[in-house]
Design an enzyme around this catalytic site. Structure first.
Site, PDB file in Angstrom:
ATOM      1  N   ASP A  69      -3.396 -81.173  13.211  1.00 59.09           N
ATOM      2  CA  ASP A  69      -3.780 -82.502  12.717  1.00 59.09           C
ATOM      3  C   ASP A  69      -4.940 -82.367  11.744  1.00 59.09           C
ATOM      4  O   ASP A  69      -5.553 -81.302  11.643  1.00 59.09           O
ATOM      5  CB  ASP A  69      -4.052 -83.494  13.858  1.00 59.09           C
ATOM      6  N   TYR A  71      -8.533 -82.487   9.692  1.00 61.28           N
ATOM      7  CA  TYR A  71      -9.951 -82.375  10.064  1.00 61.28           C
ATOM      8  C   TYR A  71     -10.506 -83.779  10.294  1.00 61.28           C
ATOM      9  O   TYR A  71     -10.125 -84.725   9.604  1.00 61.28           O
ATOM     10  CB  TYR A  71     -10.741 -81.691   8.953  1.00 61.28           C
ATOM     11  N   PHE A  82      -5.122 -77.191   6.866  1.00 58.47           N
ATOM     12  CA  PHE A  82      -6.145 -76.135   6.804  1.00 58.47           C
ATOM     13  C   PHE A  82      -7.094 -76.262   5.608  1.00 58.47           C
ATOM     14  O   PHE A  82      -8.144 -75.623   5.573  1.00 58.47           O
ATOM     15  CB  PHE A  82      -5.530 -74.726   6.829  1.00 58.47           C
ATOM     16  N   HIS A 191      -2.797 -68.411  16.487  1.00 56.85           N
ATOM     17  CA  HIS A 191      -3.505 -69.361  15.615  1.00 56.85           C
ATOM     18  C   HIS A 191      -4.747 -68.698  15.012  1.00 56.85           C
ATOM     19  O   HIS A 191      -5.383 -67.869  15.660  1.00 56.85           O
ATOM     20  CB  HIS A 191      -3.916 -70.591  16.441  1.00 56.85           C
TER      21      HIS A 191
END
Length: 227
Positions: A69, A71, A82, A191
């Site tokens: 999701d 920031y 990202f 991740h």
């Protein structure tokens, strides 16, 4: 769709038209509208909500990098997974992405975290949720975005071929079933978060593997350099 006051690029609008008319999507729009009326701050701002789609048309997608999701801090999110807007400090997960990029390709470590130049080359930077409340990670994870972004992944898998899907972490890897592995390349790793990057994300070699695959398919590789 007009209620969100955004435009989505034409090829995506055509491919996803049915989704926009479904009850869940109308509810989703109303949910966000109601939160805004209650004074909640939602990121990213409306004009950047479909930034990933507007930056990378459906027929131009070469690579998909799936995030969870947006920031949730001021000025960070701008609709690309990202990525952060210019002038914003590089967040920890993106720092690890850049470390891997440097190690894998020899590219110099970027001094800013805006990935727009990737998006323009065909790297579709999709978050599973397209919005978030300020200061509340995953606050919009259950309002219907997953239905929409799952449909987006299925649409890409169905209508296109030879896309590289980079699935980082358990959450992204759960989407593997939506992708036809017989005509796309799926790359999986932990991740890039500081909690898990050392368990195999660093050293995964995804950026060079991606370009090797694209070249083999007769597709122009991605220039990962950020300027």
């Amino acid at each position: 769709m007009g209620k969100l006051n955004v435009n989505i690029e034409e090829s995506w609008k055509t491919a996803l038209q049915e989704e926009f008319n479904k009850p869940y999507f109308i509810q989703l729009v109303n949910h966000i509208k109601t939160e805004k009326e209650l004074g909640k701050k939602i990121y990213p701002k409306g004009s950047l909500l479909f930034n990933a789609f507007n930056s990378t048309p459906l027929d131009k997608v070469k690579v998909v990098i799936l995030g969870q999701d947006p920031y949730h801090g001021p000025g960070q999110a701008h609709g690309l997974s990202f990525s952060v807007q210019k002038g914003i400090p590089i967040p920890p997960s993106l720092q690890n992405i850049f470390k891997e990029l440097q190690q894998d390709t020899g590219m110099p470590y970027p001094n800013a975290g805006d990935l727009s130049s990737w998006a323009k080359q065909g790297v579709f930077l999709l978050n599973a949720s397209l919005t978030v409340r300020e200061g509340e990670p995953m606050s919009h994870a259950k309002i219907g975005w997953a239905n929409f972004t799952d449909a987006v992944i299925k649409t890409m898998s169905l209508l296109r071929s030879t896309i590289v899907f980079m699935l980082w972490g358990k959450f992204a890897q759960e989407k593997q079933g939506l992708i036809d592995a017989s005509k796309h390349l799926i790359l999986k790793a932990p991740h890039p978060s500081p909690l898990s990057a050392h368990q195999g994300f660093l050293g995964c070699g995804h950026f060079s593997s991606c370009n090797q695959y694209l070249v083999k398919q007769g597709v122009d590789p991605i220039d990962w350099h950020l300027r």
